[in-house]
Design a protein around this motif. Structure first.
Motif, PDB file in Angstrom:
ATOM      1  N   ALA A  16     -17.227   6.331   9.978  1.00 33.39           N
ATOM      2  CA  ALA A  16     -15.936   5.683   9.726  1.00 33.39           C
ATOM      3  C   ALA A  16     -16.103   4.466   8.821  1.00 33.39           C
ATOM      4  O   ALA A  16     -15.304   4.244   7.903  1.00 33.39           O
ATOM      5  CB  ALA A  16     -15.285   5.282  11.046  1.00 33.39           C
ATOM      6  N   ILE A  17     -17.143   3.671   9.069  1.00 35.70           N
ATOM      7  CA  ILE A  17     -17.407   2.492   8.243  1.00 35.70           C
ATOM      8  C   ILE A  17     -17.633   2.900   6.791  1.00 35.70           C
ATOM      9  O   ILE A  17     -17.097   2.288   5.851  1.00 35.70           O
ATOM     10  CB  ILE A  17     -18.637   1.724   8.773  1.00 35.70           C
ATOM     11  N   ARG A  18     -18.411   3.938   6.579  1.00 37.42           N
ATOM     12  CA  ARG A  18     -18.744   4.351   5.214  1.00 37.42           C
ATOM     13  C   ARG A  18     -17.545   4.962   4.491  1.00 37.42           C
ATOM     14  O   ARG A  18     -17.368   4.760   3.287  1.00 37.42           O
ATOM     15  CB  ARG A  18     -19.937   5.302   5.244  1.00 37.42           C
ATOM     16  N   ALA A  24     -12.133   1.251   0.290  1.00 33.82           N
ATOM     17  CA  ALA A  24     -12.036  -0.142  -0.141  1.00 33.82           C
ATOM     18  C   ALA A  24     -12.425  -0.315  -1.604  1.00 33.82           C
ATOM     19  O   ALA A  24     -11.881  -1.180  -2.298  1.00 33.82           O
ATOM     20  CB  ALA A  24     -12.912  -1.027   0.745  1.00 33.82           C
ATOM     21  N   VAL A  25     -13.366   0.485  -2.088  1.00 33.81           N
ATOM     22  CA  VAL A  25     -13.777   0.399  -3.488  1.00 33.81           C
ATOM     23  C   VAL A  25     -12.586   0.661  -4.406  1.00 33.81           C
ATOM     24  O   VAL A  25     -12.432   0.028  -5.456  1.00 33.81           O
ATOM     25  CB  VAL A  25     -14.913   1.404  -3.789  1.00 33.81           C
ATOM     26  N   GLU A  30      -7.254  -5.541   2.795  1.00 31.71           N
ATOM     27  CA  GLU A  30      -7.739  -6.433   3.840  1.00 31.71           C
ATOM     28  C   GLU A  30      -8.333  -5.550   4.939  1.00 31.71           C
ATOM     29  O   GLU A  30      -7.767  -4.510   5.273  1.00 31.71           O
ATOM     30  CB  GLU A  30      -6.596  -7.272   4.408  1.00 31.71           C
ATOM     31  N   VAL A  31      -9.473  -5.965   5.497  1.00 34.02           N
ATOM     32  CA  VAL A  31     -10.194  -5.113   6.449  1.00 34.02           C
ATOM     33  C   VAL A  31     -10.520  -5.893   7.720  1.00 34.02           C
ATOM     34  O   VAL A  31     -10.977  -7.039   7.660  1.00 34.02           O
ATOM     35  CB  VAL A  31     -11.506  -4.567   5.834  1.00 34.02           C
ATOM     36  N   ASP A  74     -18.847  -5.058  -5.568  1.00 33.42           N
ATOM     37  CA  ASP A  74     -17.549  -5.497  -5.044  1.00 33.42           C
ATOM     38  C   ASP A  74     -17.670  -6.229  -3.711  1.00 33.42           C
ATOM     39  O   ASP A  74     -16.691  -6.813  -3.237  1.00 33.42           O
ATOM     40  CB  ASP A  74     -16.610  -4.295  -4.870  1.00 33.42           C
ATOM     41  N   SER A  75     -18.854  -6.203  -3.096  1.00 31.16           N
ATOM     42  CA  SER A  75     -19.026  -6.860  -1.795  1.00 31.16           C
ATOM     43  C   SER A  75     -18.759  -8.358  -1.881  1.00 31.16           C
ATOM     44  O   SER A  75     -18.329  -8.977  -0.903  1.00 31.16           O
ATOM     45  CB  SER A  75     -20.434  -6.616  -1.256  1.00 31.16           C
TER      46      SER A  75
END
Length: 289
Positions: A16-18, A24-25, A30-31, A74-75
């Motif tokens: 799910a995170i990946r 998000a990319v 907002e996360v 982008d991080s």
């Protein structure tokens, strides 16, 4: 756009995170990463900061690192290299750790059962999308394997439930074209583009309705995706076969279903059936609202 990503200690949460990072990319939402525990939050040690000593916060930090690594350059929009956040209690049952990037990234810990915590958090942050993992036949969620189904059924926002790490090769979209929103069409567009997947648009044939009539109605949806440069196929399923159809998706498919109070699909998938659908199908699932 606000995205909520609930996690636990299981492998499906990493998936799910990946997947959330891939979204998000493209969209830079907002996360909020959310962990849950049944009891009140306490540190393992009075001499170590809460964000380092509490096992659930350590888990959130690990998932946060994975999320940021997936973003690449982008991080920095979400977290600066000099970031030294602290955990603060923002409610009797909620702890929060903020990152300092231009885009909001939060780590939240709630002291409640999973389904209840996820639904409350989604409402509190006014989430547009919940992204969570669920293993097929192996879905723990703090001894509540029905938690993903409960969230999919009761959430006010859209819910994306991921069953496998592998990429999605086909999006099967069951839309009530008369009531589906532009945001729903755009969400499907983003996912098809993100995964370079095939798109199949499914119309529901009601009792007494001609198939040609449904195909004509669905042509409006087809025209929208053609204008977006997406080739799509149209399929018609009669309403008596809909449950069987959406439950028969394969592991590489994403079944997207539009549900709203006015939607025909909401009436066909009556209360309790969404939870069963989530539990039984092999495919990943997107509930659009």
């Amino acid at each position: 756009m606000k995205v909520l990503v609930p996690v636990d200690e299981n492998l499906y949460s990493m998936y799910a995170i990946r997947h959330a990072a891939r979204l998000a990319v493209n969209t830079l939402p907002e996360v909020v990463l959310l962990a849950m525990e049944k009891g009140k939050s306490d540190s393992d040690s009075d001499s170590i900061p809460f964000e380092l000593s509490h096992p659930k916060m350590r888990m959130l930090h690990n998932y946060c690192k994975d999320f940021l690594n997936q973003l690449g350059p982008d991080s920095e929009l979400y977290c600066s290299a000099e970031d030294k956040p602290e955990v603060k209690a923002i409610d009797k049952t909620v702890y929060e750790e903020k990152m300092s990037g231009m885009k909001k990234l939060r780590l939240h810990l709630r002291s409640e059962a999973p389904a209840k915590a996820i639904l409350k958090e989604a409402k509190r942050i006014n989430s547009d999308l919940i992204v969570l993992g669920c293993g097929h036949g192996v879905c723990d969620w703090m001894d509540d394997p029905q938690a993903p189904g409960k969230v999919a059924e009761k959430a006010d926002c859209s819910v994306l439930i991921l069953k496998k790490e592998q990429d999605i090769s086909k999006v099967v979209c069951c839309l009530d074209h008369a009531h589906a929103t532009q945001e729903s069409f755009e969400m499907i567009n983003q996912l098809v583009t993100l995964y370079n997947a095939e798109l199949e648009i499914v119309g529901v044939l009601k009792h007494g309705q001609l198939q040609e009539e449904v195909e004509h109605q669905m042509s409006e949806v087809l025209d929208y995706y053609m204008r977006c440069g997406i080739h799509a196929l149209v399929k018609v399923v009669d309403e008596d076969s809909l449950e069987t159809f959406i439950s028969s998706g394969s592991e590489n498919e994403l079944i997207a279903v539009w549900l709203s109070p006015k939607s025909l699909l909401q009436k066909l998938l009556s209360r309790g059936k969404v939870t069963t659908f989530v539990e039984k199908t092999l495919s990943s699932i997107l509930i659009l609202r």
